[in-house]
Design a protein around this motif. Sequence first.
Motif, mmCIF file in Angstrom:
data_model
loop_
_atom_site.group_PDB
_atom_site.id
_atom_site.type_symbol
_atom_site.label_atom_id
_atom_site.label_comp_id
_atom_site.label_asym_id
_atom_site.label_seq_id
_atom_site.Cartn_x
_atom_site.Cartn_y
_atom_site.Cartn_z
ATOM 1 N N LEU D 39 0.836 -1.199 0.000
ATOM 2 C CA LEU D 39 0.000 0.000 0.000
ATOM 3 C C LEU D 39 0.874 1.253 0.000
ATOM 4 C CD1 LEU D 39 -3.059 0.486 0.131
ATOM 5 C CD2 LEU D 39 -2.738 1.007 2.546
ATOM 6 N N ILE D 40 1.884 1.242 0.866
ATOM 7 C CA ILE D 40 2.769 2.414 0.950
ATOM 8 C C ILE D 40 3.466 2.626 -0.384
ATOM 9 C CG2 ILE D 40 4.862 3.291 2.031
ATOM 10 C CD1 ILE D 40 3.972 1.767 4.582
ATOM 11 N N ALA D 41 4.015 1.533 -0.936
ATOM 12 C CA ALA D 41 4.748 1.662 -2.199
ATOM 13 C C ALA D 41 3.836 2.210 -3.288
ATOM 14 C CB ALA D 41 5.309 0.303 -2.611
ATOM 15 N N LEU D 42 2.590 1.707 -3.334
ATOM 16 C CA LEU D 42 1.688 2.174 -4.386
ATOM 17 C C LEU D 42 1.291 3.625 -4.161
ATOM 18 C CD1 LEU D 42 -0.638 -0.825 -5.201
ATOM 19 C CD2 LEU D 42 1.094 0.227 -6.631
ATOM 20 N N CYS D 43 1.052 4.004 -2.897
ATOM 21 C CA CYS D 43 0.682 5.391 -2.618
ATOM 22 C C CYS D 43 1.798 6.333 -3.061
ATOM 23 C CB CYS D 43 0.402 5.588 -1.138
ATOM 24 S SG CYS D 43 -1.187 4.930 -0.649
ATOM 25 N N ILE D 44 3.027 5.944 -2.743
ATOM 26 C CA ILE D 44 4.146 6.805 -3.143
ATOM 27 C C ILE D 44 4.233 6.869 -4.661
ATOM 28 C CG2 ILE D 44 6.652 7.017 -3.090
ATOM 29 C CD1 ILE D 44 6.587 5.847 -0.266
ATOM 30 N N ALA D 45 4.055 5.707 -5.314
ATOM 31 C CA ALA D 45 4.140 5.701 -6.776
ATOM 32 C C ALA D 45 3.057 6.593 -7.378
ATOM 33 C CB ALA D 45 4.008 4.276 -7.296
ATOM 34 N N PHE D 46 1.845 6.530 -6.807
ATOM 35 C CA PHE D 46 0.775 7.370 -7.344
ATOM 36 C C PHE D 46 1.068 8.847 -7.113
ATOM 37 C CE2 PHE D 46 -1.977 3.620 -7.725
ATOM 38 C CZ PHE D 46 -2.505 3.900 -8.967
ATOM 39 N N THR D 47 1.638 9.155 -5.946
ATOM 40 C CA THR D 47 1.985 10.553 -5.696
ATOM 41 C C THR D 47 3.004 11.033 -6.718
ATOM 42 O OG1 THR D 47 1.744 9.977 -3.372
ATOM 43 C CG2 THR D 47 2.688 12.129 -3.873
ATOM 44 N N LYS D 48 4.017 10.192 -6.948
ATOM 45 C CA LYS D 48 5.045 10.579 -7.915
ATOM 46 C C LYS D 48 4.422 10.750 -9.305
ATOM 47 C CE LYS D 48 9.051 8.235 -7.548
ATOM 48 N NZ LYS D 48 9.812 6.962 -7.400
ATOM 49 N N ALA D 49 3.615 9.773 -9.692
ATOM 50 C CA ALA D 49 3.009 9.849 -11.022
ATOM 51 C C ALA D 49 2.144 11.100 -11.139
ATOM 52 C CB ALA D 49 2.181 8.600 -11.289
ATOM 53 N N SER D 50 1.399 11.421 -10.075
ATOM 54 C CA SER D 50 0.536 12.600 -10.134
ATOM 55 C C SER D 50 1.381 13.859 -10.309
ATOM 56 C CB SER D 50 -0.287 12.727 -8.851
ATOM 57 O OG SER D 50 -0.892 11.513 -8.561
ATOM 58 N N LEU D 51 2.496 13.913 -9.599
ATOM 59 C CA LEU D 51 3.356 15.086 -9.752
ATOM 60 C C LEU D 51 3.819 15.223 -11.201
ATOM 61 C CD1 LEU D 51 5.561 14.999 -6.528
ATOM 62 C CD2 LEU D 51 3.932 16.757 -7.211
ATOM 63 N N VAL D 52 4.256 14.113 -11.765
ATOM 64 C CA VAL D 52 4.736 14.176 -13.147
ATOM 65 C C VAL D 52 3.599 14.596 -14.074
ATOM 66 C CG1 VAL D 52 5.683 12.833 -15.047
ATOM 67 C CG2 VAL D 52 6.538 12.471 -12.742
ATOM 68 N N VAL D 53 2.430 13.976 -13.887
ATOM 69 C CA VAL D 53 1.314 14.277 -14.790
ATOM 70 C C VAL D 53 0.889 15.732 -14.642
ATOM 71 C CG1 VAL D 53 -1.119 13.805 -15.202
ATOM 72 C CG2 VAL D 53 0.469 11.925 -14.946
ATOM 73 N N LEU D 54 0.761 16.180 -13.403
ATOM 74 C CA LEU D 54 0.190 17.515 -13.197
ATOM 75 C C LEU D 54 1.177 18.619 -13.554
ATOM 76 C CD1 LEU D 54 -1.788 16.953 -9.898
ATOM 77 C CD2 LEU D 54 -2.690 17.216 -12.201
ATOM 78 N N ILE D 55 2.441 18.454 -13.167
ATOM 79 C CA ILE D 55 3.391 19.556 -13.366
ATOM 80 C C ILE D 55 4.218 19.353 -14.631
ATOM 81 C CG2 ILE D 55 5.172 20.960 -12.294
ATOM 82 C CD1 ILE D 55 2.622 20.886 -10.659
ATOM 83 N N PHE D 56 4.968 18.246 -14.688
ATOM 84 C CA PHE D 56 5.820 18.048 -15.865
ATOM 85 C C PHE D 56 4.987 17.982 -17.140
ATOM 86 C CE2 PHE D 56 9.699 15.853 -13.680
ATOM 87 C CZ PHE D 56 10.105 17.093 -13.217
ATOM 88 N N MET D 57 3.871 17.298 -17.070
ATOM 89 C CA MET D 57 3.061 17.144 -18.281
ATOM 90 C C MET D 57 2.006 18.228 -18.388
ATOM 91 S SD MET D 57 2.704 13.017 -18.135
ATOM 92 C CE MET D 57 2.413 12.520 -19.826
ATOM 93 N N ASN D 58 2.009 19.114 -17.413
ATOM 94 C CA ASN D 58 1.200 20.315 -17.533
ATOM 95 C C ASN D 58 -0.308 20.088 -17.539
ATOM 96 O OD1 ASN D 58 1.499 23.085 -17.614
ATOM 97 N ND2 ASN D 58 3.092 22.874 -19.176
ATOM 98 N N VAL D 59 -0.752 18.953 -17.009
ATOM 99 C CA VAL D 59 -2.192 18.702 -17.050
ATOM 100 C C VAL D 59 -2.946 19.667 -16.148
ATOM 101 C CG1 VAL D 59 -3.931 17.004 -16.362
ATOM 102 C CG2 VAL D 59 -2.052 16.335 -17.817
ATOM 103 N N ARG D 60 -2.249 20.161 -15.106
ATOM 104 C CA ARG D 60 -2.917 21.106 -14.213
ATOM 105 C C ARG D 60 -3.453 22.301 -15.002
ATOM 106 N NH1 ARG D 60 -2.559 24.430 -9.405
ATOM 107 N NH2 ARG D 60 -0.641 25.560 -9.832
#
Lengths: 548, 238, 340, 114
Positions: D39-60
């Motif tokens: 659970l912890i590993a997946l939560c961290i992975a989702f947080t990381k992915a969200s950061l990439v999607v929202l900021i790096f990929m500019n979805v925000r």
Amino acid sequence: MSTVPVAPPPPPRTAAPVNYLSVSHSVRSWLLTADHKRIAILFLVSISFFFVLGGFAATLVRLELVTPRGDLLSDDGYNKAFTAHGIVMIFFFLIPSIPATLGNFLLPIMIGARDLAFPKVNLLSWYIFMIGGVIALSAMFLGGVDTGWTFYTPYSSTYSNQWVSLTVIGLFLAGFSSILTGLNFIVTVHTMRAPGMTWHRLPLFVWAAYATSLIQVLATPVVAITLLLVAVERTLRIGFFDPALGGDPVLFQHLFWFYSHPAVYIMILPGMGVINELVTCFSRKRIFGYEAIAAAHVALAVLGFFVWGHHMFVSGQSIYAGMVFSILTFAVAIPSAIKVFNWTATMFRGSISYDTPMLYTFGFIGLFTIGGLTGLPLASLGADVHFSDTYFVVAHFHYIMVGGMVLAYLGGLHFWWPKMTGRLYPEGWAKFAALVVFVGFNLTFFPQFLLGYLGMPRRYHAYPEEFQVLHVLSSAGASILAVGFIIPVVYFLWSLRSGPPAPANPWGAKGLEWEATASPPVTENFADTPVVTEPAYNYASEREPEIV
Amino acid sequence: MSDADTLSHSLPAASAVEEEPSHPAYRHQFDDMAQQFEASHLGMWVFLITEIMFFGGLFGGYTIYRSLYHEAFADTSQYMNIVLGAFNTSVLIASSLTMALAVHAAQTGLQKPLVRFLLATMALGSVFLVIKYFEYSEKFHHHHFPGPNFHYEGPWARQAEILFSFYFVMTGMHALHMVVGIGLLSYLVWKASKRVFDATYYTPVEMIGLYWHFVDIVWIFLFPLLYLIGPHHMGGHS
Amino acid sequence: MKWFPTVASEWALQWEYHNLYLHFWIAFFTVVIFLGVFWFAVKYRRRSEDEQPRPILGSNIAEIVWTLVPLLIAMSMFAWGAALYFEYASPPENAIEVYITGKQWMWYAQHPEGQREINELHVPVGRPIKLTMTSEDVIHSFFVPVFRLKRDVIPGRYTTIWFTATKAGRYHLFCAEYCGAQHSRMGGWVYVMEPAAYEEWLSGGAAGSMAAQGEKLFAQFGCASCHLSGQQGRCPNLTNVFGNRVELSGGATVVADATYIRESILNPAAKVVAGFQNIMPSFQGQVSEQNLLQLIAFIRSLSSAGSLGVPAGEAGGIGQRPPATPARVDRRTQGRPRQP
Amino acid sequence: MKHHVVPRKHYYLVFLALLCLTGTTVAANFVDVGGLNLLIALCIAFTKASLVVLIFMNVRFSSPLTKLFVAAGLFWLFTLILLTFSDYVSRGWIPTPQPWQESPNRNVDNPALH
């Protein structure tokens, strides 16, 4: 629907002397074209070729089944024939049929665009399709595949010693062709609609094509990777699905049907889209319940994803998962029912003509109704225990695929033939062919319902003698059906050379492809970008519409 | 709200419509460059969704087997080189940063930094692949490549083979995407060095950037799912 | 030419009622749509070229009616079908057990009393029969049309099916899942016999019960030297293991059912009993699915005697009654019993 | 062009956050908390992915349509995994699927089991 026509439709443009066909004639200009209309023609020629091949394999299957002993083909030969029939018809005819031909040709024109968003990707889609097709065919000619189009493991991954990997690579490529077409349609519908072409004014054919594209984009990659895993398992003896290597063969079925059930909607949804156009034009009526039908198209595409487990009721799937899949499958019957009711209601108080496309529409509504309703016993957990993997299933999906999809395709082809080629076809012959197809089809596939009820399993090369009468009837029907398919080929080819020239709008139909461009259309579809001011299917626009 | 600001900000783009169709990158089927960009952007995202589903099939299969053979997978993951894996994760994250900075440079019309950041991204991507190569060869050396030569000490040889199968197919697919990405980046470098991109047109940079970030995200999930199954013990098998 | 297949089991009759209900609605809606299309096509046919019928946009009431009514009917179909399916998936406790192995392209049947058949299955009228099935190679499907029953036979797993035959006779047995070149020849006959005739058939020519055959194999493979020596030394003693909980090294427990025994023979290291080292070689590839079934029958016979109050002589045989509330075992969550 | 230019500082901050999260997920793996590890590993992975999607990929700062498509992609992925998984989780619940299955008899003192 609150939109009331505010202005008369834009006046038809004068036909440009140069159209997309006459603009150039070299082979090179066809093979390197980026014009969506030409690519549609390329697809039309290609899938017709595949249809003939698939039909040939079907002929072998039906001939073999005339006698119960299995004496025409060897068992292996028979298995390869039905596998070839399934693979070619599904992956190389049904899935690309309406989207890649009629859809490619019509979608940009219907929404008032000059082309699809990515014309080169569109051409790439055709090339990938052809490469995939050549690879799959070469596998068949090198020796064939005997796994059935479903490629169930561990038979396909371990036991079959045929050309499975090569076929799978061909299908992998064909899948990407399908993805690219879907991607192109989604982007085009979202970004390239003409001024005034709101989502509420889109022709329902476009709604259907859009819903289809969603499935193509979301489901196809899963089957691509799944088939790739089968090829990897075969080649490297790695265990993904083979229980002898620790894998689970039922997992393959999950991943396979995650695509292949929605793929059924890839095949039938565009057919439904065509019927929307035909039933309005030949009833000269606004469609009954535009919003309901549009919503039903999308609902079918979305719900269609959650029902794949109904192919696995007897496969050792958990009964609780089976119940979830069963109830969702019954739910997915509802959008189809809504559409059938709305099409029938569209004819109510209409002005119905019996032109060939409308004959196909009558056929479609009737046969799709039977095909859809006979899906209910297969959705029922209890009834499916007997019916699954019998001829009942075969009959059911042929009523949808041939009785539904192929009839809609033929209807659409007749309807838009004058637009695509600028020529008219002989109406008398066309009506006769439609009748032959209808009769031949029912004679072929109705007996198969009875066979399934009596317990005849599918994919049987030899069978107990008591089933012979029904098999002979079915084979006789198939020969009539074949004649019904050959007649249109002959008169369409005749029409290409000698058919009378078609006016821009021979049917008096509504829609940008009829009212805003010539037959055949010019290279960029319109002289000027059309401006849409009225709802779809605005027949009898001077009369006040009523809401019953 | 800043989101709303951005969106309303974008509307004046229409003013550029009159001159833009003469841009060399303009395609005839579009009304203007804004529409063209919107189509490319949406098209890229739809493509990435197909990629999600493509890897999704693998992740789905992985999930099933991990739940069926939990202990075996935990045991096998001791053979995954967690140090190299973590290092590679950092390398990829850094390459995502340089990619984002490259897009930023393109947006602000900075030509030299654009080329430099693209080259940095390529370099980091190559580092990732080199390390991956060493990981693979280590696995080959220990006969951990699934197939006839597979050899695994321990009670769960067959289940371990399944995990290694997923390991090789998933990281292999990922590496293939990296190779394609590096190819696309070299195309960008070539174009950027000819000063094709500026603040009005940088669609390819942005699109390939999206692709690169996506590949990064896949790895962000692959790393914990393949390397970090079950608690590791310092100095495990490898 | 028969138009209606024979109804030869209790479930088949239930199935027919359900099917009749489904086909009543199929016929009803088909007739409605056909009549509607036909009637409108004739009544509203185009009488002159310049006809302009008044547009009708739709009707919310109609949409609601033809959404909800079919939905209700569909849900009734679902409920009935699901109830029927539950019965199909729940064998009664007093069923006679027969063991089926599918193999390209044959069906093997083993009766606990020792009779073995190829492509034939003899069963009595009026007694519930439970088939436990597995496959040696690819997926097959056991299909008897007159019983309206079918279930896939999957390698590496046991699936079950059950029925109570009601009519004596000889009926088709098919393989319904495509399984290779001679798929269509993979069939045979189910003989449903009157009880007396069945008893007679059963007593003829058996080579010892399944458990006895398993015992021979047990000795032949050398299992006995370790597992039955009485001392708790290197291997677990198998007396009274079957059906009971086993504690595994690592703390988990598992109920020693057929699947567990099968796994332990083929992959001994997978689930080692607590307190033991795994020193047993794998028998993968040396023992056929049929032999596995016999071995399991033998190990079972070591267990039930005494503990469940079943006479020792009947161990593994007919009439061995599982307890009134069989445990629901979830293998995936390592043996925690679930109550329904 | 309609485009939101994110200040470069944001990118650097996200990069640092991603590095920290990578360190966290590795560190967390050396602590045995049973089922929570995944659970912890997946939560961290989702947080990381969200950061990439929202900021790096500019979805925000992308259009609602893009956001809808991203959400749809995730939704279908979860459908695939969840519905498939539901089969495997519930397979053992079938009333009596196992052959020869008998209830554990807790009254018998079995030396082999202790």
